[in-house]
Write an enzyme that holds these catalytic residues in place. Structure first.
Site, PDB file in Angstrom:
ATOM      1  N   LYS A   1       5.850  -6.628   7.531  1.00  0.00           N
ATOM      2  CA  LYS A   1       6.620  -5.379   7.597  1.00  0.00           C
ATOM      3  C   LYS A   1       7.734  -5.503   8.630  1.00  0.00           C
ATOM      4  CE  LYS A   1       2.965  -2.277   5.997  1.00  0.00           C
ATOM      5  NZ  LYS A   1       2.054  -1.164   6.340  1.00  0.00           N
TER       6      LYS A   1
ATOM      7  N   SER B   1       2.931  -2.288  11.469  1.00  0.00           N
ATOM      8  CA  SER B   1       1.516  -1.956  11.587  1.00  0.00           C
ATOM      9  C   SER B   1       0.927  -1.767  10.193  1.00  0.00           C
ATOM     10  CB  SER B   1       1.352  -0.676  12.413  1.00  0.00           C
ATOM     11  OG  SER B   1      -0.006  -0.436  12.698  1.00  0.00           O
ATOM     12  N   ASP B   2      -0.338  -2.107  10.056  1.00  0.00           N
ATOM     13  CA  ASP B   2      -1.036  -1.907   8.797  1.00  0.00           C
ATOM     14  C   ASP B   2      -2.505  -1.667   9.114  1.00  0.00           C
ATOM     15  OD1 ASP B   2      -0.552  -2.119   5.759  1.00  0.00           O
ATOM     16  OD2 ASP B   2      -2.432  -3.185   6.066  1.00  0.00           O
ATOM     17  N   GLN B   3      -3.173  -0.909   8.258  1.00  0.00           N
ATOM     18  CA  GLN B   3      -4.565  -0.559   8.535  1.00  0.00           C
ATOM     19  C   GLN B   3      -5.399  -0.567   7.263  1.00  0.00           C
ATOM     20  OE1 GLN B   3      -5.861   3.616   9.384  1.00  0.00           O
ATOM     21  NE2 GLN B   3      -6.340   2.768  11.390  1.00  0.00           N
TER      22      GLN B   3
ATOM     23  N   GLY C   1      -3.687  -3.762  12.150  1.00  0.00           N
ATOM     24  CA  GLY C   1      -2.826  -4.884  12.495  1.00  0.00           C
ATOM     25  C   GLY C   1      -1.576  -4.359  13.173  1.00  0.00           C
TER      26      GLY C   1
END
Length: 192
Positions: A52, A68-70, A105
């Site tokens: 990203k 960010s990633d979740q 992340g």
């Protein structure tokens, strides 16, 4: 200080980042967020957070870009965003009385130097025993269809939890601010 850019269209992440009282802009990266075959959950969120940030480097040179990633993990199963009422109900029924770990992340990319810091911040919740009726009331009230695992922790989702365990509660909402401050300090950014 290089300008900050949040690589996200998430209102939740934007609200969290405003807490640091640093000026920033946001842009949504165009990215395929599909899991790779047999990709572990931690590797998935770290890869997507970094991708990203990287997706916006050409359009935003000279920036510190936050990605960010979740995902939510129940046993061995990765729970993504449900997108529908039915899928959200299935996720919450499966999670009832169980332990769910949220993996967030986080990447901070200096688009000038190419230096990229990447990490994963876990946060665990123990779910209450949930009836189908209570799940449906929650879903109608919150409509958390864009939230990993159908949990909107910044709202009524907290009422679904029996207990929480982790070093950074903001990671539960999708942007671990404590770890982000560490990364910003490494880039020479002083947070007020």
């Amino acid at each position: 200080m290089l300008p900050l850019l949040l690589a996200s269209s998430s209102a939740y992440r934007r609200e969290l980042l405003t807490r640091l009282r640093l000026p920033f802009t946001s842009a949504s990266p165009d990215l395929d967020e599909q899991r790779l075959p047999d990709e572990p959950a931690i590797a998935l969120v770290k890869r997507l957070a970094q991708q990203k940030a990287e997706a916006l480097t050409a359009a935003h040179p000279g920036h510190l870009i936050i990605g960010s990633d979740q995902v939510a993990v129940l046993g061995e199963q990765i729970l993504g965003k449900p997108h529908t009422f039915e899928r959200a109900r299935e996720q919450l029924l499966a999670a009832s009385g169980q332990q769910v770990t949220f993996l967030t992340g986080l990447a901070l990319l200096n688009s000038s130097s190419g230096h990229c810091q990447v990490d994963c911040v876990p946060f665990t919740v123990v779910m209450r025993e949930l009836s189908q009726a209570s799940i449906e009331r929650y879903l109608r009230a919150e409509q958390p269809y864009d939230c990993a695992g159908s949990f909107k922790a910044e709202g009524l989702g907290a009422s679904l939890f029996q207990s929480t365990h982790g070093s950074d509660a903001t990671s539960l909402i999708g942007l671990p601010l404590i770890r982000l401050v560490d990364m910003l300090l490494e880039e020479g950014v002083q947070v007020p």
